[in-house]
Motif scaffolding. Sequence first.
Motif, PDB file in Angstrom:
ATOM      1  N   VAL A  67      -0.343   2.648 -26.306  1.00  0.00           N
ATOM      2  CA  VAL A  67      -1.341   2.346 -25.276  1.00  0.00           C
ATOM      3  C   VAL A  67      -2.599   3.170 -25.526  1.00  0.00           C
ATOM      4  CG1 VAL A  67      -1.872   2.504 -22.809  1.00  0.00           C
ATOM      5  CG2 VAL A  67       0.412   1.801 -23.541  1.00  0.00           C
ATOM      6  N   ILE A 107      -6.484   3.769 -23.676  1.00  0.00           N
ATOM      7  CA  ILE A 107      -7.425   3.483 -22.586  1.00  0.00           C
ATOM      8  C   ILE A 107      -8.709   4.249 -22.856  1.00  0.00           C
ATOM      9  CG2 ILE A 107      -7.843   3.640 -20.096  1.00  0.00           C
ATOM     10  CD1 ILE A 107      -4.720   3.606 -19.772  1.00  0.00           C
ATOM     11  N   THR A 144      -5.546  12.273 -21.760  1.00  0.00           N
ATOM     12  CA  THR A 144      -4.122  12.531 -21.905  1.00  0.00           C
ATOM     13  C   THR A 144      -3.697  11.939 -23.242  1.00  0.00           C
ATOM     14  OG1 THR A 144      -3.749  12.433 -19.520  1.00  0.00           O
ATOM     15  CG2 THR A 144      -1.842  12.054 -20.939  1.00  0.00           C
ATOM     16  N   MET A 169       0.129   7.382 -26.971  1.00  0.00           N
ATOM     17  CA  MET A 169      -0.730   7.110 -25.809  1.00  0.00           C
ATOM     18  C   MET A 169      -2.010   7.926 -25.894  1.00  0.00           C
ATOM     19  SD  MET A 169      -1.433   6.465 -22.462  1.00  0.00           S
ATOM     20  CE  MET A 169       0.067   5.810 -21.733  1.00  0.00           C
ATOM     21  N   HIS A 195      -5.191   8.199 -23.227  1.00  0.00           N
ATOM     22  CA  HIS A 195      -5.782   7.738 -21.953  1.00  0.00           C
ATOM     23  C   HIS A 195      -6.972   8.638 -21.664  1.00  0.00           C
ATOM     24  CE1 HIS A 195      -5.041   6.771 -17.363  1.00  0.00           C
ATOM     25  NE2 HIS A 195      -6.297   6.626 -17.712  1.00  0.00           N
ATOM     26  N   ALA A 196      -8.182   8.087 -21.809  1.00  0.00           N
ATOM     27  CA  ALA A 196      -9.393   8.868 -21.551  1.00  0.00           C
ATOM     28  C   ALA A 196     -10.104   8.291 -20.340  1.00  0.00           C
ATOM     29  CB  ALA A 196     -10.312   8.838 -22.767  1.00  0.00           C
ATOM     30  N   SER A 197     -10.677   9.167 -19.518  1.00  0.00           N
ATOM     31  CA  SER A 197     -11.383   8.676 -18.331  1.00  0.00           C
ATOM     32  C   SER A 197     -12.483   9.644 -17.938  1.00  0.00           C
ATOM     33  CB  SER A 197     -10.400   8.471 -17.175  1.00  0.00           C
ATOM     34  OG  SER A 197      -9.876   9.703 -16.738  1.00  0.00           O
ATOM     35  N   ILE A 240      -4.444  13.951 -12.249  1.00  0.00           N
ATOM     36  CA  ILE A 240      -5.844  13.512 -12.266  1.00  0.00           C
ATOM     37  C   ILE A 240      -5.974  12.306 -11.352  1.00  0.00           C
ATOM     38  CG2 ILE A 240      -7.723  12.631 -13.709  1.00  0.00           C
ATOM     39  CD1 ILE A 240      -6.300  14.082 -16.098  1.00  0.00           C
ATOM     40  N   VAL A 290       7.235   8.045 -20.886  1.00  0.00           N
ATOM     41  CA  VAL A 290       5.795   7.869 -20.705  1.00  0.00           C
ATOM     42  C   VAL A 290       5.577   6.465 -20.146  1.00  0.00           C
ATOM     43  CG1 VAL A 290       3.543   7.896 -21.832  1.00  0.00           C
ATOM     44  CG2 VAL A 290       5.393   9.356 -22.695  1.00  0.00           C
ATOM     45  N   SER A 300       2.978   3.621 -18.503  1.00  0.00           N
ATOM     46  CA  SER A 300       1.617   3.156 -18.251  1.00  0.00           C
ATOM     47  C   SER A 300       1.730   2.003 -17.264  1.00  0.00           C
ATOM     48  CB  SER A 300       0.984   2.686 -19.562  1.00  0.00           C
ATOM     49  OG  SER A 300      -0.228   2.014 -19.278  1.00  0.00           O
ATOM     50  N   LEU A 305      -5.696   2.303 -13.471  1.00  0.00           N
ATOM     51  CA  LEU A 305      -4.678   2.495 -14.505  1.00  0.00           C
ATOM     52  C   LEU A 305      -4.063   3.874 -14.323  1.00  0.00           C
ATOM     53  CD1 LEU A 305      -6.771   1.230 -17.551  1.00  0.00           C
ATOM     54  CD2 LEU A 305      -4.970  -0.012 -16.330  1.00  0.00           C
ATOM     55  N   THR A 317      -1.221   6.725 -16.037  1.00  0.00           N
ATOM     56  CA  THR A 317      -0.237   7.222 -16.993  1.00  0.00           C
ATOM     57  C   THR A 317       0.634   8.220 -16.248  1.00  0.00           C
ATOM     58  OG1 THR A 317      -1.744   6.973 -18.857  1.00  0.00           O
ATOM     59  CG2 THR A 317       0.084   8.517 -19.143  1.00  0.00           C
ATOM     60  N   MET A 339       3.112  14.729 -15.386  1.00  0.00           N
ATOM     61  CA  MET A 339       1.713  14.303 -15.521  1.00  0.00           C
ATOM     62  C   MET A 339       1.481  13.018 -14.746  1.00  0.00           C
ATOM     63  SD  MET A 339      -1.299  13.786 -17.179  1.00  0.00           S
ATOM     64  CE  MET A 339      -1.318  14.904 -18.588  1.00  0.00           C
ATOM     65  N   HIS A 357      -1.964  10.690 -14.402  1.00  0.00           N
ATOM     66  CA  HIS A 357      -3.381  10.534 -14.755  1.00  0.00           C
ATOM     67  C   HIS A 357      -3.792   9.131 -14.321  1.00  0.00           C
ATOM     68  CE1 HIS A 357      -6.653  10.723 -18.198  1.00  0.00           C
ATOM     69  NE2 HIS A 357      -7.140  10.289 -17.056  1.00  0.00           N
ATOM     70  N   SER A 395      -7.016   6.455 -13.326  1.00  0.00           N
ATOM     71  CA  SER A 395      -8.451   6.281 -13.541  1.00  0.00           C
ATOM     72  C   SER A 395      -8.852   4.844 -13.240  1.00  0.00           C
ATOM     73  CB  SER A 395      -8.831   6.665 -14.972  1.00  0.00           C
ATOM     74  OG  SER A 395      -8.277   5.763 -15.899  1.00  0.00           O
ATOM     75  N   VAL A 396     -10.146   4.676 -13.031  1.00  0.00           N
ATOM     76  CA  VAL A 396     -10.695   3.376 -12.661  1.00  0.00           C
ATOM     77  C   VAL A 396     -11.097   2.611 -13.920  1.00  0.00           C
ATOM     78  CG1 VAL A 396     -12.563   2.224 -11.421  1.00  0.00           C
ATOM     79  CG2 VAL A 396     -11.570   4.326 -10.501  1.00  0.00           C
TER      80      VAL A 396
END
Lengths: 143, 143
Positions: free
Chosen positions: A41, A43, A108, A122, A124-126, B43, B86, B88, B106, B108, B122, B124, B126-127
Amino acid sequence: MPAKKQFNGSADEAEAAFYAALARADLDALMALWADDEEIVCIHPGAPRLIGHAAIRTSFETIFERGSVQIHPTQLHATHTMATAVHSVIEQVTKTSDAMPEVHILATNVYLKTPHGWRITMHHASVAAGKAPLDLFKASVLH
Amino acid sequence: MPAKKQFNGSADEAEAAFYAALARADLDALMALWADDEEIVCIHPGAPRLIGHAAIRTSFETIFERGSVQIHPTQLHATHTMATAVHSVIEQVTKTSDAMPEVHILATNVYLKTPHGWRITMHHASVAAGKAPLDLFKASVLH
């Protein structure tokens, strides 16, 4: 010919190789770091979720058309088990303009131990509001 | 008296308990689902990263002052190892107004197998821009 896959002996090595491949806009090296699994995944900030090698490769190809991406991961907080490493980092992106809004990027990154070394499963950046905060727990550079 | 901690025999149970605790605005139950580790990370969408039990507890306390949070996690994609899961998911949030922008959330979620069952390490969220896409890989409900 497929790219020669790098053998990463630790999650930290895989993470360094990931940001190094972004900095070189090296698509083959970047994609070779992901686990051989169609459930991977990715993001990108503000964007919909991408699943699987084909969709993720296409997204980075599009990004690299505008050039390489200089990101320095900082303030690592990690949880490791035998086969998995979960990294939380603040991505310090090279500022290209003073007009950039006051935001920072949180990522993440999850790595799996595979027979071919540690691989990404994975990313996952935001976007988070405000300047990157100082890490009160670990103010100095890690590793 | 500390809340009695729920024993979760799987990551899926821990995830269900997490969203159930949000739906009840049950702060003690919610916090009892996290791993006993000060490296836990949370987050919230658009917000800075929170690390450790105290900061995460305070954030949910503030959220619950406005009421409970009805979230239905959908379109799960998961990677499991012996000790880590993990997840998603796309968080389907109950719509409170037709004027809400066209975005989706979304998340994680990472779970660790501990002697006390599966626990969150964790979260996390986000939009992402646009309506939640249909899952082309798995259009039906998972599990």
